[in-house]
Scaffold this motif. Structure first.
Motif, mmCIF file in Angstrom:
data_model
loop_
_atom_site.group_PDB
_atom_site.id
_atom_site.type_symbol
_atom_site.label_atom_id
_atom_site.label_comp_id
_atom_site.label_asym_id
_atom_site.label_seq_id
_atom_site.Cartn_x
_atom_site.Cartn_y
_atom_site.Cartn_z
ATOM 1 N N GLN A 1 14.111 35.371 94.939
ATOM 2 C CA GLN A 1 13.112 36.413 95.080
ATOM 3 C C GLN A 1 13.741 37.640 95.720
ATOM 4 O O GLN A 1 14.544 37.542 96.630
ATOM 5 C CB GLN A 1 11.958 35.907 95.935
ATOM 6 N N ASN A 2 13.384 38.806 95.225
ATOM 7 C CA ASN A 2 13.870 40.093 95.721
ATOM 8 C C ASN A 2 15.363 40.295 95.491
ATOM 9 O O ASN A 2 15.986 41.110 96.157
ATOM 10 C CB ASN A 2 13.549 40.276 97.210
ATOM 11 N N ALA A 3 15.965 39.536 94.590
ATOM 12 C CA ALA A 3 17.382 39.724 94.272
ATOM 13 C C ALA A 3 17.505 40.871 93.278
ATOM 14 O O ALA A 3 16.698 41.000 92.366
ATOM 15 C CB ALA A 3 17.970 38.453 93.677
ATOM 16 N N ALA A 4 18.484 41.701 93.462
ATOM 17 C CA ALA A 4 18.695 42.841 92.575
ATOM 18 C C ALA A 4 20.052 42.730 91.908
ATOM 19 O O ALA A 4 21.013 42.269 92.510
ATOM 20 C CB ALA A 4 18.615 44.139 93.364
ATOM 21 N N TRP A 5 20.114 43.103 90.661
ATOM 22 C CA TRP A 5 21.377 43.175 89.932
ATOM 23 C C TRP A 5 21.838 44.616 89.896
ATOM 24 O O TRP A 5 21.036 45.544 89.919
ATOM 25 C CB TRP A 5 21.203 42.715 88.497
ATOM 26 N N THR A 6 23.140 44.797 89.815
ATOM 27 C CA THR A 6 23.732 46.107 89.562
ATOM 28 C C THR A 6 24.249 46.069 88.143
ATOM 29 O O THR A 6 25.003 45.153 87.781
ATOM 30 C CB THR A 6 24.880 46.389 90.542
ATOM 31 N N VAL A 7 23.842 47.040 87.326
ATOM 32 C CA VAL A 7 24.205 47.053 85.909
ATOM 33 C C VAL A 7 24.846 48.388 85.558
ATOM 34 O O VAL A 7 24.302 49.446 85.866
ATOM 35 C CB VAL A 7 22.965 46.813 85.015
ATOM 36 N N TYR A 8 26.016 48.310 84.939
ATOM 37 C CA TYR A 8 26.710 49.492 84.443
ATOM 38 C C TYR A 8 26.716 49.419 82.916
ATOM 39 O O TYR A 8 27.062 48.381 82.355
ATOM 40 C CB TYR A 8 28.158 49.524 84.941
ATOM 41 N N ILE A 9 26.342 50.507 82.262
ATOM 42 C CA ILE A 9 26.374 50.555 80.807
ATOM 43 C C ILE A 9 27.026 51.860 80.380
ATOM 44 O O ILE A 9 26.985 52.861 81.104
ATOM 45 C CB ILE A 9 24.973 50.438 80.176
ATOM 46 N N ASP A 10 27.633 51.847 79.198
ATOM 47 C CA ASP A 10 28.258 53.064 78.687
ATOM 48 C C ASP A 10 28.405 52.957 77.183
ATOM 49 O O ASP A 10 28.443 51.859 76.618
ATOM 50 C CB ASP A 10 29.634 53.270 79.322
ATOM 51 N N GLY A 11 28.446 54.086 76.550
ATOM 52 C CA GLY A 11 28.716 54.170 75.126
ATOM 53 C C GLY A 11 29.619 55.364 74.881
ATOM 54 O O GLY A 11 29.544 56.364 75.597
ATOM 55 N N ALA A 12 30.475 55.261 73.887
ATOM 56 C CA ALA A 12 31.401 56.355 73.593
ATOM 57 C C ALA A 12 31.835 56.281 72.140
ATOM 58 O O ALA A 12 31.767 55.229 71.511
ATOM 59 C CB ALA A 12 32.629 56.268 74.501
ATOM 60 N N ALA A 13 32.267 57.441 71.643
ATOM 61 C CA ALA A 13 32.786 57.522 70.275
ATOM 62 C C ALA A 13 34.086 58.311 70.299
ATOM 63 O O ALA A 13 34.224 59.275 71.054
ATOM 64 C CB ALA A 13 31.782 58.194 69.354
ATOM 65 N N ARG A 14 35.033 57.901 69.489
ATOM 66 C CA ARG A 14 36.281 58.638 69.339
ATOM 67 C C ARG A 14 36.108 59.535 68.122
ATOM 68 O O ARG A 14 36.114 59.084 66.985
ATOM 69 C CB ARG A 14 37.459 57.696 69.140
ATOM 70 N N GLY A 15 35.907 60.798 68.369
ATOM 71 C CA GLY A 15 35.527 61.726 67.312
ATOM 72 C C GLY A 15 34.018 61.877 67.364
ATOM 73 O O GLY A 15 33.325 61.184 68.097
ATOM 74 N N ASN A 16 33.512 62.802 66.586
ATOM 75 C CA ASN A 16 32.072 63.027 66.647
ATOM 76 C C ASN A 16 31.539 63.412 65.275
ATOM 77 O O ASN A 16 31.444 64.591 64.983
ATOM 78 C CB ASN A 16 31.745 64.095 67.682
ATOM 79 N N PRO A 17 31.215 62.465 64.413
ATOM 80 C CA PRO A 17 31.158 61.024 64.651
ATOM 81 C C PRO A 17 32.520 60.360 64.507
ATOM 82 O O PRO A 17 33.468 60.949 63.976
ATOM 83 C CB PRO A 17 30.197 60.520 63.579
ATOM 84 N N GLY A 18 32.575 59.121 64.931
ATOM 85 C CA GLY A 18 33.794 58.337 64.831
ATOM 86 C C GLY A 18 33.541 56.907 65.241
ATOM 87 O O GLY A 18 32.410 56.512 65.524
ATOM 88 N N PRO A 19 34.600 56.096 65.284
ATOM 89 C CA PRO A 19 34.448 54.713 65.728
ATOM 90 C C PRO A 19 33.847 54.696 67.135
ATOM 91 O O PRO A 19 34.286 55.440 68.009
ATOM 92 C CB PRO A 19 35.866 54.155 65.741
ATOM 93 N N ALA A 20 32.842 53.855 67.331
ATOM 94 C CA ALA A 20 32.106 53.884 68.596
ATOM 95 C C ALA A 20 31.901 52.484 69.157
ATOM 96 O O ALA A 20 31.964 51.492 68.441
ATOM 97 C CB ALA A 20 30.754 54.561 68.379
ATOM 98 N N GLY A 21 31.647 52.450 70.439
ATOM 99 C CA GLY A 21 31.388 51.183 71.100
ATOM 100 C C GLY A 21 30.483 51.364 72.297
ATOM 101 O O GLY A 21 30.275 52.479 72.784
ATOM 102 N N THR A 22 29.940 50.240 72.748
ATOM 103 C CA THR A 22 29.122 50.215 73.952
ATOM 104 C C THR A 22 29.597 49.067 74.829
ATOM 105 O O THR A 22 30.272 48.150 74.360
ATOM 106 C CB THR A 22 27.624 50.005 73.626
ATOM 107 N N GLY A 23 29.247 49.127 76.087
ATOM 108 C CA GLY A 23 29.626 48.052 76.983
ATOM 109 C C GLY A 23 28.619 47.872 78.091
ATOM 110 O O GLY A 23 27.874 48.792 78.432
ATOM 111 N N ILE A 24 28.590 46.667 78.643
ATOM 112 C CA ILE A 24 27.715 46.341 79.760
ATOM 113 C C ILE A 24 28.502 45.497 80.763
ATOM 114 O O ILE A 24 29.320 44.661 80.385
ATOM 115 C CB ILE A 24 26.448 45.588 79.297
ATOM 116 N N TYR A 25 28.255 45.770 82.027
ATOM 117 C CA TYR A 25 28.860 45.018 83.123
ATOM 118 C C TYR A 25 27.762 44.826 84.158
ATOM 119 O O TYR A 25 27.230 45.805 84.699
ATOM 120 C CB TYR A 25 30.041 45.806 83.705
#
Length: 70
Positions: free
Chosen positions: A17-41
């Motif tokens: 109870q009352n536990a909190a998670w820390t979440v990091y997320i990001d997305g990026a593309a090489r070029g615009n548009p280009g190959p892209a990815g996302t991540g979560i930690y």
């Protein structure tokens, strides 16, 4: 009836109870548009990593990758 736990939590990791998670997320593309990815930690309330995962999402713009990460 007991709720099913998420697949990334083992049965030994009961949520507290009352536990909190820390979440990091990001997305990026090489070029615009280009190959892209996302991540979560994600870290539990003790700083222990719960999730470390990245995903290839195809050809996207940088903004599309950022929004899809959410």
């Amino acid at each position: 009836m007991k709720e099913q736990q998420n697949s990334f939590l083992s049965s030994a990791q009961e949520p507290t109870q009352n536990a909190a998670w820390t979440v990091y997320i990001d997305g990026a593309a090489r070029g615009n548009p280009g190959p892209a990815g996302t991540g979560i930690y994600a870290l539990d309330h003790n700083g222990k990593p719960l999730i470390k995962q990245g995903f290839y999402i195809g050809l996207k713009t940088n903004n599309q990758a950022e929004y899809l990460a959410l």
